[in-house]
Write a protein that holds these residues in place. Structure first.
Motif, PDB file in Angstrom:
ATOM      1  N   TRP A 136       0.823  -1.204   0.000  1.00  0.00           N
ATOM      2  CA  TRP A 136       0.000   0.000   0.000  1.00  0.00           C
ATOM      3  C   TRP A 136       0.863   1.263   0.000  1.00  0.00           C
ATOM      4  N   TRP A 137       0.486   2.195  -0.864  1.00  0.00           N
ATOM      5  CA  TRP A 137       1.099   3.508  -1.048  1.00  0.00           C
ATOM      6  C   TRP A 137       2.428   3.455  -1.798  1.00  0.00           C
ATOM      7  N   ASP A 138       2.873   2.261  -2.188  1.00  0.00           N
ATOM      8  CA  ASP A 138       4.049   2.169  -3.049  1.00  0.00           C
ATOM      9  C   ASP A 138       3.682   2.593  -4.466  1.00  0.00           C
ATOM     10  N   SER A 139       4.704   2.976  -5.250  1.00  0.00           N
ATOM     11  CA  SER A 139       4.451   3.371  -6.634  1.00  0.00           C
ATOM     12  C   SER A 139       5.598   2.932  -7.525  1.00  0.00           C
ATOM     13  N   ALA A 140       5.311   2.891  -8.813  1.00  0.00           N
ATOM     14  CA  ALA A 140       6.305   2.542  -9.828  1.00  0.00           C
ATOM     15  C   ALA A 140       6.053   3.403 -11.050  1.00  0.00           C
ATOM     16  N   GLU A 141       7.068   3.499 -11.917  1.00  0.00           N
ATOM     17  CA  GLU A 141       6.945   4.286 -13.152  1.00  0.00           C
ATOM     18  C   GLU A 141       7.064   3.359 -14.348  1.00  0.00           C
ATOM     19  N   ASN A 142       6.246   3.622 -15.367  1.00  0.00           N
ATOM     20  CA  ASN A 142       6.313   2.837 -16.599  1.00  0.00           C
ATOM     21  C   ASN A 142       5.887   3.706 -17.766  1.00  0.00           C
ATOM     22  N   GLN A 143       6.860   4.101 -18.590  1.00  0.00           N
ATOM     23  CA  GLN A 143       6.628   4.861 -19.823  1.00  0.00           C
ATOM     24  C   GLN A 143       5.743   6.088 -19.598  1.00  0.00           C
ATOM     25  N   GLY A 144       6.105   6.882 -18.622  1.00  0.00           N
ATOM     26  CA  GLY A 144       5.399   8.134 -18.391  1.00  0.00           C
ATOM     27  C   GLY A 144       4.154   8.001 -17.537  1.00  0.00           C
ATOM     28  N   ILE A 145       3.858   6.801 -17.038  1.00  0.00           N
ATOM     29  CA  ILE A 145       2.711   6.597 -16.163  1.00  0.00           C
ATOM     30  C   ILE A 145       3.202   6.235 -14.766  1.00  0.00           C
ATOM     31  N   SER A 146       2.666   6.915 -13.772  1.00  0.00           N
ATOM     32  CA  SER A 146       2.914   6.529 -12.382  1.00  0.00           C
ATOM     33  C   SER A 146       1.821   5.553 -11.962  1.00  0.00           C
ATOM     34  N   SER A 165      -1.104 -12.738   0.983  1.00  0.00           N
ATOM     35  CA  SER A 165      -0.807 -11.670   0.040  1.00  0.00           C
ATOM     36  C   SER A 165      -1.817 -10.552   0.282  1.00  0.00           C
ATOM     37  N   HIS A 166      -1.493  -9.371  -0.245  1.00  0.00           N
ATOM     38  CA  HIS A 166      -2.328  -8.207   0.061  1.00  0.00           C
ATOM     39  C   HIS A 166      -3.421  -8.025  -0.986  1.00  0.00           C
ATOM     40  N   TRP A 167      -4.181  -6.975  -0.842  1.00  0.00           N
ATOM     41  CA  TRP A 167      -5.286  -6.611  -1.726  1.00  0.00           C
ATOM     42  C   TRP A 167      -5.317  -5.095  -1.792  1.00  0.00           C
ATOM     43  N   GLY A 168      -5.845  -4.572  -2.881  1.00  0.00           N
ATOM     44  CA  GLY A 168      -5.892  -3.121  -2.994  1.00  0.00           C
ATOM     45  C   GLY A 168      -6.352  -2.677  -4.359  1.00  0.00           C
ATOM     46  N   GLY A 169      -6.258  -1.374  -4.586  1.00  0.00           N
ATOM     47  CA  GLY A 169      -6.620  -0.773  -5.865  1.00  0.00           C
ATOM     48  C   GLY A 169      -5.396  -0.194  -6.543  1.00  0.00           C
ATOM     49  N   TRP A 170      -5.578   0.189  -7.803  1.00  0.00           N
ATOM     50  CA  TRP A 170      -4.465   0.710  -8.604  1.00  0.00           C
ATOM     51  C   TRP A 170      -4.828   2.064  -9.194  1.00  0.00           C
ATOM     52  N   ILE A 171      -3.905   2.994  -9.074  1.00  0.00           N
ATOM     53  CA  ILE A 171      -4.087   4.333  -9.626  1.00  0.00           C
ATOM     54  C   ILE A 171      -3.045   4.556 -10.718  1.00  0.00           C
ATOM     55  N   PHE A 172      -3.540   5.049 -11.867  1.00  0.00           N
ATOM     56  CA  PHE A 172      -2.678   5.344 -13.015  1.00  0.00           C
ATOM     57  C   PHE A 172      -2.694   6.853 -13.238  1.00  0.00           C
ATOM     58  N   GLN A 173      -1.510   7.453 -13.260  1.00  0.00           N
ATOM     59  CA  GLN A 173      -1.391   8.896 -13.409  1.00  0.00           C
ATOM     60  C   GLN A 173      -0.464   9.239 -14.557  1.00  0.00           C
ATOM     61  N   ASN A 174      -0.913  10.154 -15.415  1.00  0.00           N
ATOM     62  CA  ASN A 174       0.023  10.810 -16.319  1.00  0.00           C
ATOM     63  C   ASN A 174      -0.127  12.314 -16.106  1.00  0.00           C
ATOM     64  N   GLU A 175       0.408  13.117 -17.021  1.00  0.00           N
ATOM     65  CA  GLU A 175       0.385  14.568 -16.814  1.00  0.00           C
ATOM     66  C   GLU A 175      -1.026  15.148 -16.914  1.00  0.00           C
TER      67      GLU A 175
END
Length: 311
Positions: free
Chosen positions: A154-164, A184-194
């Motif tokens: 939870w609250w971790d992030s990664a970068e992939n081709q301009g998307i956080s 194992s954990h459970w959660g949601g995913w947030i995708f961010q670009n500019e």
């Protein structure tokens, strides 16, 4: 010692075998109309989504599976094309056949339950996707032969081709076998670009985490579960009902609500049309703007901004 994951606020799913038997008896007493189901879109943008390299779009495949196109990348959420779930046949066909989906760059998994993590489906996904999974699931992916895997808490992030890509809390639980309860954990995913922020909620009950997420992100579109809530005395901890999904949407201060997690599998006693009817009724009762609610037909593709719409 195996790591065991937990929900915020110490909330637990404490249902017993006795509770399960009670639910089974209740289900036998209920008569549900399963002849009415969620409809397929009369228009499938298969050619367009396979050729798209620039427009932001999302396509509902069914249940919690979306094809999201962002920054020229193809993202799949919880890919499940399975024809059965346990003893139950799938009620609605996937909106787009798996062979008609373009090559995938990113796959995100919300948690390990079989209706969200289906390895037979993953074997057939085109391309060489990067898998983003909750903490505790990477070892299973490696065991299955997948190497391109990133595990987040939870609250971790990664970068992939301009998307956080951010992994955020949900209120749920998980299990795939007798001995791996909540390993194992459970959660949601947030995708961010500019330009925008998309939030795939995953599987969840209503919880305080929505306010925490709103404090950290400005959400444009939220893909929100609305089904598998009945009976609510059994399901409420882990599955949000339509009214509470709207409450969560308002707390998130999001701009667009896209419902999901209804109509594909009979995981609980509510039907897809029932969940959708309750959502519409609650939306109207609160006099919320109609344009903020985007209910997709199966296989329907829409763009995020007016200039992005396929015409």
């Amino acid at each position: 010692m195996m790591m065991r994951y937990a929900n915020l606020d110490g909330v637990e799913n404490k249902k017993t075998f006795k509770d399960m038997r009670k639910w089974q008896k209740e289900r036998k007493a209920k008569v549900k109309d399963l002849t009415s189901q969620i409809e397929q879109s009369p228009v499938k943008k298969i050619t367009e989504i396979n050729e798209n390299r620039s427009k932001t779009t999302y396509t509902w495949i069914g249940h919690s599976t979306f094809l999201i196109q962002l920054n020229g990348m193809n993202i799949l959420t919880d890919p499940v094309w399975a024809k059965r779930m346990g003893f139950q046949k799938r009620l609605t066909a996937p909106g787009i056949a798996l062979e008609d989906i373009p090559e995938i760059d990113v796959v995100v998994i919300s948690h390990g339950h079989y209706d969200h993590l289906d390895f037979p489906t993953l074997k057939k996904v085109k391309g060489n996707p990067h898998y983003y999974v909750p903490a505790g699931l990477k070892s299973l992916f490696l065991k299955k032969g997948y190497q391109n895997v990133t595990e987040l808490n939870w609250w971790d992030s990664a970068e992939n081709q301009g998307i956080s890509i951010h992994f955020v809390p949900a209120q749920h639980w998980t299990r795939r076998s007798l001995n791996d309860m909540n390993t194992s954990h459970w959660g949601g995913w947030i995708f961010q670009n500019e330009k925008e922020t998309l939030y795939f909620v995953g599987d969840t009950g209503y919880f305080s985490g929505f306010k925490q997420i709103a404090d950290r992100f400005e959400i444009d579109t939220v893909f929100m579960p609305i089904g598998a809530y009945e009976p609510e005395w059994f399901m409420a901890v882990s599955h949000i009902n339509p009214e509470d999904s709207i409450k969560a949407f308002l707390e998130l201060r999001a701009k667009t609500f896209v419902p999901m997690h209804y109509g594909a599998y009979r995981l609980a006693d509510d039907t897809g049309p029932e969940a959708l009817a309750r959502l519409y009724r609650a939306w109207e009762n609160q006099q919320l703007p109609k344009e903020q609610l985007k209910v997709l037909l199966l296989g329907e593709t829409i763009g995020h901004f007016k200039e992005d719409l396929f015409v």
